[in-house]
Design a protein around this motif. Sequence first.
Motif, PDB file in Angstrom:
ATOM      1  N   VAL A 121      -5.875 -10.472   2.329  1.00  0.00           N
ATOM      2  CA  VAL A 121      -6.554 -10.912   1.110  1.00  0.00           C
ATOM      3  C   VAL A 121      -6.390  -9.813   0.063  1.00  0.00           C
ATOM      4  CG1 VAL A 121      -8.232 -12.340   2.337  1.00  0.00           C
ATOM      5  CG2 VAL A 121      -8.797  -9.968   1.814  1.00  0.00           C
ATOM      6  N   ALA A 122      -6.530 -10.184  -1.206  1.00  0.00           N
ATOM      7  CA  ALA A 122      -6.359  -9.237  -2.312  1.00  0.00           C
ATOM      8  C   ALA A 122      -7.643  -9.104  -3.093  1.00  0.00           C
ATOM      9  CB  ALA A 122      -5.232  -9.708  -3.235  1.00  0.00           C
ATOM     10  N   ALA A 123      -7.884  -7.893  -3.604  1.00  0.00           N
ATOM     11  CA  ALA A 123      -9.049  -7.621  -4.451  1.00  0.00           C
ATOM     12  C   ALA A 123      -8.576  -6.768  -5.623  1.00  0.00           C
ATOM     13  CB  ALA A 123     -10.127  -6.889  -3.654  1.00  0.00           C
ATOM     14  N   VAL A 124      -8.939  -7.188  -6.847  1.00  0.00           N
ATOM     15  CA  VAL A 124      -8.442  -6.524  -8.058  1.00  0.00           C
ATOM     16  C   VAL A 124      -9.596  -6.293  -9.018  1.00  0.00           C
ATOM     17  CG1 VAL A 124      -6.865  -6.711 -10.027  1.00  0.00           C
ATOM     18  CG2 VAL A 124      -6.183  -7.622  -7.799  1.00  0.00           C
ATOM     19  N   VAL A 125      -9.647  -5.100  -9.611  1.00  0.00           N
ATOM     20  CA  VAL A 125     -10.651  -4.805 -10.638  1.00  0.00           C
ATOM     21  C   VAL A 125      -9.971  -4.221 -11.861  1.00  0.00           C
ATOM     22  CG1 VAL A 125     -12.572  -4.446  -9.044  1.00  0.00           C
ATOM     23  CG2 VAL A 125     -11.118  -2.521  -9.672  1.00  0.00           C
ATOM     24  N   GLY A 126     -10.615  -4.395 -13.018  1.00  0.00           N
ATOM     25  CA  GLY A 126     -10.078  -3.801 -14.233  1.00  0.00           C
ATOM     26  C   GLY A 126     -10.814  -4.299 -15.455  1.00  0.00           C
TER      27      GLY A 126
END
Length: 203
Positions: A121-126
Amino acid sequence: MTELHAVALTCSLKPTPAQSSTELLAGQVLDQLSQNGVTVSAPIRVVDYDIAPGVEADMGDGDQWPEIRRALVHADILVFATPTWLGHMSSVAQRALERLDAELSATDDRNRPGMVGKVAVAAVVGNEDGAHKIIADVFQGLNDIGYTIPAQGGTYWNGESMQGVDYNDLDTTPEPTAATTATAARNATHLAAQLADRTYPPY
């Protein structure tokens, strides 16, 4: 049910002990996986390791990727977490994907790449746009390497564009992000359990 294990690669540019929004979101995914009965390890902050450039499992001369690789081989579920920089995944995340390319040739006794049967799974913040594009790129790379992607297997948080608020500055996790994180963890657990009991056929 087969005991499942999960590990997170957090690809922040900030070394420990600096606070990391990327590691915060990765930890939240791991918390949800734990609530679904998965055994989780502490997140691995990749920038803390000396990772040589290249596409081999071990580049020698002090390369610390093999230590990370051992954790990935042991885990059934990978949480791949990255910040957004200039609309793209971090350089640390790109290097991790490049090093994972070696797994295409690390086949088992039935000629399957070693990561086949594992879930990611992928997790992205910004605080800028780019999360959907980054998740797409991460999923494509990990799928090529052999990972299976669950339904709705990505979670992210985007702050207001051109502002300075980070995910770890928030008092509470926004409900849409929390719900998406829970769904990604739940679906990853389900898929990993299915693959543990009945993985892909030999090549």
